[in-house]
Scaffold this motif. Structure first.
Motif, PDB file in Angstrom:
ATOM      1  N   VAL A   8      47.479  16.828  33.389  1.00 47.17           N
ATOM      2  CA  VAL A   8      48.211  17.327  32.222  1.00 47.17           C
ATOM      3  C   VAL A   8      49.655  16.836  32.241  1.00 47.17           C
ATOM      4  O   VAL A   8      50.223  16.441  31.211  1.00 47.17           O
ATOM      5  CB  VAL A   8      48.156  18.868  32.185  1.00 47.17           C
ATOM      6  CG1 VAL A   8      49.083  19.420  31.106  1.00 47.17           C
ATOM      7  CG2 VAL A   8      46.733  19.330  31.937  1.00 47.17           C
ATOM      8  N   TYR A   9      50.246  16.839  33.416  1.00 45.33           N
ATOM      9  CA  TYR A   9      51.637  16.380  33.515  1.00 45.33           C
ATOM     10  C   TYR A   9      51.751  14.903  33.151  1.00 45.33           C
ATOM     11  O   TYR A   9      52.698  14.486  32.469  1.00 45.33           O
ATOM     12  CB  TYR A   9      52.157  16.623  34.927  1.00 45.33           C
ATOM     13  CG  TYR A   9      53.559  16.082  35.130  1.00 45.33           C
ATOM     14  CD1 TYR A   9      54.666  16.778  34.632  1.00 45.33           C
ATOM     15  CD2 TYR A   9      53.769  14.878  35.796  1.00 45.33           C
ATOM     16  CE1 TYR A   9      55.945  16.276  34.791  1.00 45.33           C
ATOM     17  CE2 TYR A   9      55.046  14.376  35.963  1.00 45.33           C
ATOM     18  CZ  TYR A   9      56.134  15.074  35.466  1.00 45.33           C
ATOM     19  OH  TYR A   9      57.402  14.575  35.625  1.00 45.33           O
ATOM     20  N   ASP A  10      50.773  14.108  33.616  1.00 42.15           N
ATOM     21  CA  ASP A  10      50.807  12.683  33.279  1.00 42.15           C
ATOM     22  C   ASP A  10      50.704  12.484  31.771  1.00 42.15           C
ATOM     23  O   ASP A  10      51.421  11.653  31.179  1.00 42.15           O
ATOM     24  CB  ASP A  10      49.670  11.950  33.997  1.00 42.15           C
ATOM     25  CG  ASP A  10      49.882  11.894  35.509  1.00 42.15           C
ATOM     26  OD1 ASP A  10      51.035  12.086  35.949  1.00 42.15           O
ATOM     27  OD2 ASP A  10      48.891  11.681  36.243  1.00 42.15           O
ATOM     28  N   GLU A  11      49.809  13.239  31.129  1.00 40.47           N
ATOM     29  CA  GLU A  11      49.682  13.129  29.676  1.00 40.47           C
ATOM     30  C   GLU A  11      50.954  13.602  28.985  1.00 40.47           C
ATOM     31  O   GLU A  11      51.398  13.022  27.981  1.00 40.47           O
ATOM     32  CB  GLU A  11      48.481  13.952  29.197  1.00 40.47           C
ATOM     33  CG  GLU A  11      47.138  13.428  29.676  1.00 40.47           C
ATOM     34  CD  GLU A  11      46.853  12.033  29.132  1.00 40.47           C
ATOM     35  OE1 GLU A  11      47.284  11.741  27.988  1.00 40.47           O
ATOM     36  OE2 GLU A  11      46.225  11.233  29.851  1.00 40.47           O
ATOM     37  N   TYR A  12      51.539  14.671  29.517  1.00 37.07           N
ATOM     38  CA  TYR A  12      52.778  15.189  28.924  1.00 37.07           C
ATOM     39  C   TYR A  12      53.901  14.170  29.054  1.00 37.07           C
ATOM     40  O   TYR A  12      54.710  13.992  28.138  1.00 37.07           O
ATOM     41  CB  TYR A  12      53.163  16.495  29.615  1.00 37.07           C
ATOM     42  CG  TYR A  12      54.448  17.093  29.093  1.00 37.07           C
ATOM     43  CD1 TYR A  12      54.460  17.842  27.915  1.00 37.07           C
ATOM     44  CD2 TYR A  12      55.646  16.904  29.775  1.00 37.07           C
ATOM     45  CE1 TYR A  12      55.638  18.382  27.430  1.00 37.07           C
ATOM     46  CE2 TYR A  12      56.833  17.436  29.296  1.00 37.07           C
ATOM     47  CZ  TYR A  12      56.826  18.180  28.123  1.00 37.07           C
ATOM     48  OH  TYR A  12      57.996  18.713  27.643  1.00 37.07           O
ATOM     49  N   ALA A  13      53.952  13.492  30.186  1.00 34.01           N
ATOM     50  CA  ALA A  13      55.006  12.496  30.374  1.00 34.01           C
ATOM     51  C   ALA A  13      54.847  11.337  29.396  1.00 34.01           C
ATOM     52  O   ALA A  13      55.840  10.751  28.946  1.00 34.01           O
ATOM     53  CB  ALA A  13      54.979  11.988  31.816  1.00 34.01           C
TER      54      ALA A  13
ATOM     55  N   THR B  99      51.204  16.448  23.626  1.00 28.73           N
ATOM     56  CA  THR B  99      50.640  17.277  24.696  1.00 28.73           C
ATOM     57  C   THR B  99      51.027  18.736  24.524  1.00 28.73           C
ATOM     58  O   THR B  99      50.216  19.643  24.719  1.00 28.73           O
ATOM     59  CB  THR B  99      51.124  16.766  26.063  1.00 28.73           C
ATOM     60  OG1 THR B  99      50.776  15.385  26.197  1.00 28.73           O
ATOM     61  CG2 THR B  99      50.483  17.553  27.191  1.00 28.73           C
ATOM     62  N   ARG B 100      52.291  18.979  24.136  1.00 26.39           N
ATOM     63  CA  ARG B 100      52.741  20.353  23.941  1.00 26.39           C
ATOM     64  C   ARG B 100      51.949  21.025  22.823  1.00 26.39           C
ATOM     65  O   ARG B 100      51.534  22.182  22.944  1.00 26.39           O
ATOM     66  CB  ARG B 100      54.229  20.358  23.618  1.00 26.39           C
ATOM     67  CG  ARG B 100      54.838  21.760  23.623  1.00 26.39           C
ATOM     68  CD  ARG B 100      56.313  21.723  23.234  1.00 26.39           C
ATOM     69  NE  ARG B 100      57.080  20.866  24.117  1.00 26.39           N
ATOM     70  CZ  ARG B 100      57.645  19.717  23.743  1.00 26.39           C
ATOM     71  NH1 ARG B 100      57.507  19.297  22.495  1.00 26.39           N
ATOM     72  NH2 ARG B 100      58.329  18.999  24.597  1.00 26.39           N
ATOM     73  N   LYS B 101      51.708  20.281  21.734  1.00 29.38           N
ATOM     74  CA  LYS B 101      50.951  20.845  20.619  1.00 29.38           C
ATOM     75  C   LYS B 101      49.503  21.101  21.020  1.00 29.38           C
ATOM     76  O   LYS B 101      48.907  22.125  20.664  1.00 29.38           O
ATOM     77  CB  LYS B 101      51.019  19.897  19.425  1.00 29.38           C
ATOM     78  CG  LYS B 101      50.380  20.473  18.166  1.00 29.38           C
ATOM     79  CD  LYS B 101      50.614  19.563  16.969  1.00 29.38           C
ATOM     80  CE  LYS B 101      50.030  20.186  15.702  1.00 29.38           C
ATOM     81  NZ  LYS B 101      50.251  19.330  14.518  1.00 29.38           N
ATOM     82  N   ARG B 102      48.929  20.154  21.777  1.00 32.38           N
ATOM     83  CA  ARG B 102      47.540  20.342  22.216  1.00 32.38           C
ATOM     84  C   ARG B 102      47.403  21.566  23.114  1.00 32.38           C
ATOM     85  O   ARG B 102      46.469  22.361  22.979  1.00 32.38           O
ATOM     86  CB  ARG B 102      47.060  19.092  22.960  1.00 32.38           C
ATOM     87  CG  ARG B 102      45.615  19.197  23.463  1.00 32.38           C
ATOM     88  CD  ARG B 102      45.137  17.872  24.008  1.00 32.38           C
ATOM     89  NE  ARG B 102      45.894  17.483  25.182  1.00 32.38           N
ATOM     90  CZ  ARG B 102      45.636  17.909  26.420  1.00 32.38           C
ATOM     91  NH1 ARG B 102      44.648  18.764  26.624  1.00 32.38           N
ATOM     92  NH2 ARG B 102      46.360  17.498  27.434  1.00 32.38           N
TER      93      ARG B 102
END
Length: 233
Positions: free
Chosen positions: A166-171, A177-180
């Motif tokens: 999740v962190y990698d996707e957020y980065a 990512t926040r909306k998902r």
């Protein structure tokens, strides 16, 4: 053979025999006047000496062979000192029993000792059984603990890996990512909730009225007691 006193002050009647052979015919014939009689006396004296050093149970059952070997050694040493020309091959204790007057008491003691041995053996078997069960249970507990440890570690590693993903996707795309994550969280929260959707249209600024209690599902009415019917009498 005859009555003898044991080391624990008991009287026993011992019957035994001595097997021997002439090792030096010249000494046997000329150096000793009565070699057979001397052998008989030496053997009886040796048996009394050996029995007097031991408890009664040794001569009754526990160590007859040991006593016989000790008697043979004493006899041979004595005969060699006399130069009797005899060689003792073996000593055999044929019977050992208490005097007739106290035989019943001795038998009772022996039965008690046999019972003691039996109880000790049973106690040892019970102890070994319980120890075996305890070791088995301990091994099972260790196996369960190891399995639990592995499961917890794997779950923790999985959670950590998901967090890293999740962190990698957020980065890469913070907004997306926040909306998902927000939508996934709201989906979990509202999944089992009753929903009322109000479409926004004309009449902005006017608070719409919704009869929310009327929109909730009604609980079924309780069933009437059996045997009771309505109507006028």
């Amino acid at each position: 053979s005859g009555l003898m006193l044991t080391g624990d002050q008991n009287i026993v009647n011992v019957q035994f025999s001595v097997a021997y052979q002439v090792s030096d015919p010249s000494a046997y014939l000329f150096d000793v006047s009565d070699p057979d009689g001397m052998l008989r006396q030496v053997a009886e004296s040796a048996m009394r000496e050996a029995v007097g050093r031991r408890p009664a149970q040794d001569i009754f059952r526990d160590d007859r062979q040991g006593i016989a070997a000790s008697v043979r050694e004493i006899i041979q040493t004595t005969l060699d000192g006399y130069k009797a020309g005899l060689n003792v091959n073996a000593v055999s204790i044929e019977d050992a029993a208490p005097p007739r007057e106290v035989a019943d008491a001795f038998d009772e003691v022996q039965r008690a000792e046999q019972d003691e041995d039996k109880f000790v053996e049973q106690a040892n078997q019970y102890s070994n059984q319980k120890l075996g069960q305890a070791r088995g249970e301990a091994a099972q507990i260790r196996e369960d603990a190891a399995a639990y440890k592995n499961r917890v570690v794997q779950e923790a590693e999985g959670e950590a890996q998901r967090f890293i993903s999740v962190y990698d996707e957020y980065a890469k795309a913070p907004d997306v990512t926040r909306k998902r994550l927000y939508l996934e969280t709201m989906e979990k929260v509202l999944k089992d909730s009753s929903k009322v959707i109000v479409e926004q249209g004309n009449g902005q600024g006017v608070v719409p009225y919704l009869p929310l209690p009327a929109l909730q599902p009604k609980a079924p009415a309780p069933a009437a007691p059996s045997g009771v019917t309505g109507g006028n009498q």
